[in-house]
Enzyme design. Structure first.
Site, PDB file in Angstrom:
ATOM      1  N   SER A  19      59.816  11.623  -9.773  1.00  0.00           N
ATOM      2  CA  SER A  19      60.187  10.263  -9.370  1.00  0.00           C
ATOM      3  C   SER A  19      59.541   9.281 -10.340  1.00  0.00           C
ATOM      4  O   SER A  19      58.627   9.635 -11.087  1.00  0.00           O
ATOM      5  CB  SER A  19      59.678  10.008  -7.956  1.00  0.00           C
ATOM      6  N   GLU A  20      60.027   8.093 -10.353  1.00  0.00           N
ATOM      7  CA  GLU A  20      59.490   7.053 -11.247  1.00  0.00           C
ATOM      8  C   GLU A  20      58.013   6.835 -10.988  1.00  0.00           C
ATOM      9  O   GLU A  20      57.232   6.640 -11.902  1.00  0.00           O
ATOM     10  CB  GLU A  20      60.253   5.753 -11.047  1.00  0.00           C
ATOM     11  N   GLU A  21      57.666   6.935  -9.722  1.00  0.00           N
ATOM     12  CA  GLU A  21      56.264   6.709  -9.361  1.00  0.00           C
ATOM     13  C   GLU A  21      55.372   7.794  -9.965  1.00  0.00           C
ATOM     14  O   GLU A  21      54.288   7.525 -10.458  1.00  0.00           O
ATOM     15  CB  GLU A  21      56.103   6.713  -7.834  1.00  0.00           C
ATOM     16  N   ILE A  43      55.958   9.417 -12.593  1.00  0.00           N
ATOM     17  CA  ILE A  43      55.835   9.167 -14.023  1.00  0.00           C
ATOM     18  C   ILE A  43      54.769   8.098 -14.260  1.00  0.00           C
ATOM     19  O   ILE A  43      53.936   8.220 -15.167  1.00  0.00           O
ATOM     20  CB  ILE A  43      57.195   8.735 -14.600  1.00  0.00           C
ATOM     21  N   ALA A  44      54.774   7.115 -13.399  1.00  0.00           N
ATOM     22  CA  ALA A  44      53.783   6.048 -13.528  1.00  0.00           C
ATOM     23  C   ALA A  44      52.383   6.625 -13.379  1.00  0.00           C
ATOM     24  O   ALA A  44      51.476   6.320 -14.154  1.00  0.00           O
ATOM     25  CB  ALA A  44      54.023   4.979 -12.475  1.00  0.00           C
TER      26      ALA A  44
END
Ligand code: NAG
Ligand code: NAG
Ligand code: NAG
Ligand code: NAG
Ligand code: NAG
Ligand code: NAG
Ligand code: NAG
Ligand code: NAG
Ligand code: NAG
Ligand code: NAG
Length: 567
Positions: A463-465, A467-468
């Site tokens: 998820s983008e999170e 990746i963050a």
């Protein structure tokens, strides 16, 4: 051919030129009859190289026979008369010639009748073949027997007589051609004789020297001084050649004998068979006050038995020795050897350490673990980040590892605290908030990677999170533990940062059975994971269950030996 002819002409010409021979002074020889006589024709500068020596009877001008059966004959440079007869008296001539020179040596031989120990029957009272010699009172002196014959004459042992009686006193010691006399007193002067049997061409003769000895008062200065050796030791390699000088100063008119001895025996006699150690020929240099003598000893090859044996130089009453010692071991060789040994030890220690690094570190941690909580303000030991692969089987494997095995081993057995996204966030919490809160509370990032079809990158499955989180953790410089669930052939599909990490720290590949419900923290895979985890902050768990497992699955010799490794 022409050259040979020229050479021949030149030879003839030079012979003509040198035809004028130089005469040397007459030698006078007076010898009693019935004993062998020999005279060597020598003229030192001429005796080197090619020389032609011919003996003549001057009266008849006839050359002396070279037939060794003849009573009077020439042998090499010698004239030999075996034995002398009264009619042999006369003048003899020896001509020495080489390419450029010619020398004539004259000899006036007078043979007289003398019966030893019967002076009354001397025919020529004025003549005597007595050798005048002097004995000095003092600790020792010596007399010399002058018996000089060519090599074809074999001399037997020399007998010594005084006043016609054989000498038996132990003060008198015959040494080769000499008679050493100890404790010389005035009574020792008198009429001496030395005699020996001489054998030539199978026939035996008797030679005799009369020696008229006059006593003289000796003085202290006459004790020869040995300058070298000085009872010293000499370092020498086994098997090498060695020459040692004995350097002596003595008075001008001494009659001392100089020689090298070992174990009281002349070295030439002691080594008469091998001739390995020989005494050199004595040389002397005259000074106004004294004579300097040098006589060397030559070791053709130093052997083990020579070490520690005193080699004695004798000069009259004076003695001094040297001993051979093995050279001190080469300090440089030792140093190099030491360094090599050290290098070997260091490399083997490094190898052993590398091989057992993980076991050693884990053992150390368990043995010296601090019971105090780490005060770094962190709450979790690791943040576990994992993809959600498209393939059902892969997804199942990842979930098993992350949600079952990791908690079982790291949390339950080793008491680490993990933050697993998707398990540990409180429901309903804003994702961004969760990330923000927890990033800073973790000591490690455990990143699970699976091989992907190129179209789906690793990060595409997160998820983008996630990746963050990943980026943030990387930015924080957090230590990352890469776990490959399967062998990854092609890393180029991975993000560059992961490629870099893999290159720098390597990755741990999963080994084992995902379906097995019981995992042991002591298998190779888990040890490697634990090695990369921070040192534990709790006392080691030693539940009976864990002990039982250890017995059940002894994994490595090292471990069983130490018996100490636990989480
Ligand atoms: C005899 O003379 C020759 C030279 O003519 C010399 O080489 C040799 O050494 C001499 N021998 C002795 C025993 O003096
Ligand atoms: C040789 O010696 C004898 C006895 O010593 C002597 O009478 C004679 O004159 C000598 N001959 C020569 C040529 O010197
Ligand atoms: C021979 O003896 C006499 C005395 O006996 C002596 O005067 C003379 O010098 C001697 N000659 C030689 C050549 O020795
Ligand atoms: C020895 O020689 C000396 C002189 O040189 C002489 O006076 C003496 O008589 C000699 N002795 C003997 C035993 O020939
Ligand atoms: C004598 O000479 C012959 C040859 O000339 C030689 O073979 C022989 O060995 C010699 N003998 C001795 C005792 O020198
Ligand atoms: C002994 O004397 C010789 C000279 O004759 C000299 O070359 C040598 O060095 C001396 N050896 C010792 C050990 O003094
Ligand atoms: C030295 O000589 C003595 C007797 O002269 C003998 O007993 C001994 O064995 C000798 N030693 C060596 C090393 O030759
Ligand atoms: C030792 O003596 C021999 C003669 O016997 C001589 O030829 C040689 O040069 C000597 N060696 C030394 C080193 O003086
Ligand atoms: C000195 O050496 C020479 C030959 O080298 C010898 O003729 C002479 O007798 C020696 N001198 C002494 C005093 O030994
Ligand atoms: C060397 O040793 C000999 C015999 O052992 C002894 O007579 C001599 O005095 C010694 N010399 C030195 C300088 O010690």
């Amino acid at each position: 051919m022409l050259l040979l002819l020229l050479l021949f002409c030149f030879r003839k010409l030079s012979d003509k030129i040198s035809n004028t021979c130089k005469d040397r002074d007459m030698h006078h020889e007076a010898i009693s009859a019935d004993q062998p006589f020999a005279f060597n024709c020598t003229n030192p500068p001429l005796t080197y190289g090619e020389v032609n020596v011919v003996w003549y009877d001057a009266a008849s001008k006839a050359p002396i026979s070279k037939d060794n059966q003849s009573r009077i004959h020439q042998e090499h440079t010698w004239i030999l008369i075996l034995p002398l007869k009264l009619e042999d008296s006369g003048i003899y001539l020896c001509v020495i010639k080489n390419a450029n020179n010619c020398v004539r040596i004259w000899m006036n031989l007078t043979v007289f009748e003398k019966h030893w120990c019967d002076n009354s029957r001397r025919s020529l009272p004025n003549l005597s073949d007595d050798y005048q010699q002097i004995l000095r009172t003092g600790p020792s002196d010596s007399l010399t027997c002058h018996l000089y014959f060519p090599e074809t004459c074999v001399l037997g042992p020399i007998m010594w007589y005084k006043d016609c009686k054989e000498i038996t006193e132990t003060r008198f010691v015959p040494v080769e051609m000499k008679l050493v006399v100890y404790d010389v007193s005035a009574e020792d002067s008198g009429s001496y004789a030395c005699a020996a049997e001489l054998t030539h061409a199978g026939r035996a003769y008797r030679v005799l020297n009369s020696i008229n000895v006059t006593g003289r008062v000796g003085n202290e200065r006459r004790i020869p001084k040995i300058i070298y050796p000085k009872n010293n030791s000499i370092e020498v390699q086994l098997g090498s050649t060695l020459i040692v000088d004995c350097n002596i100063t003595d008075s001008k008119d001494n009659t001392n004998l100089r020689c090298w001895r070992v174990n009281s025996t002349l070295v030439d006699t002691y080594y008469s068979e091998s001739k390995r150690i020989r005494e050199g020929i004595e040389t002397n240099v005259s000074f106004p006050e004294h004579i300097f003598y040098t006589v060397n000893i030559t070791f053709l090859e130093v052997k083990m038995e020579d070490y520690g044996l005193p080699f004695m130089c004798h000069a009259g009453v004076s003695t001094a020795y040297f001993m051979l010692t093995l050279p001190a071991p080469d300090f440089r060789a030792y140093l190099i050897g030491g360094l090599i040994a050290l290098a070997v030890v260091v490399t083997s220690v490094l190898c052993i350490y590398n091989y057992f690094k993980i076991d050693i570190v884990l053992w150390y941690r368990s043995a010296f673990s601090s019971t105090k909580a780490m005060e770094d303000g962190k709450l979790y030991d690791a943040y576990v980040l994992y993809p959600k692969p498209q393939k059902e089987s892969q997804r199942h494997d990842v979930d098993t590892l992350v949600l079952k095995l990791l908690p079982e081993v790291l949390e339950r057995q080793c008491r680490y605290k993990l933050f697993i996204f998707g398990r540990d966030e409180f429901p309903g919490q804003a994702v961004a908030h969760v990330i923000d809160e927890n990033i800073k509370l973790c000591r490690r990032l455990i990143l699970i990677i699976v091989p992907e079809s190129p179209s789906f990158g690793l990060l595409k499955n997160m998820s983008e999170e996630q990746i963050a989180v990943y980026n943030a953790l990387i930015q924080l410089g957090m230590k990352v533990i890469l776990i490959e669930l399967e062998k990854i052939e092609d890393y180029t599909t991975m993000p560059e940062s992961i490629q870099y990490m893999r290159q720098k720290h390597g990755a741990i590949q999963w080994t084992g059975d995902l379906t097995e419900s019981s995992q042991c923290a002591k298998t190779k895979f888990w040890k490697r994971v634990r090695y990369h985890m921070p040192p534990k902050r709790f006392p080691p768990s030693s539940s009976p269950a864990a002990e039982a497992r250890t017995l059940q699955f002894p994994s490595r010799q090292m471990e069983t030996k130490m018996g100490l490794i636990s989480c």
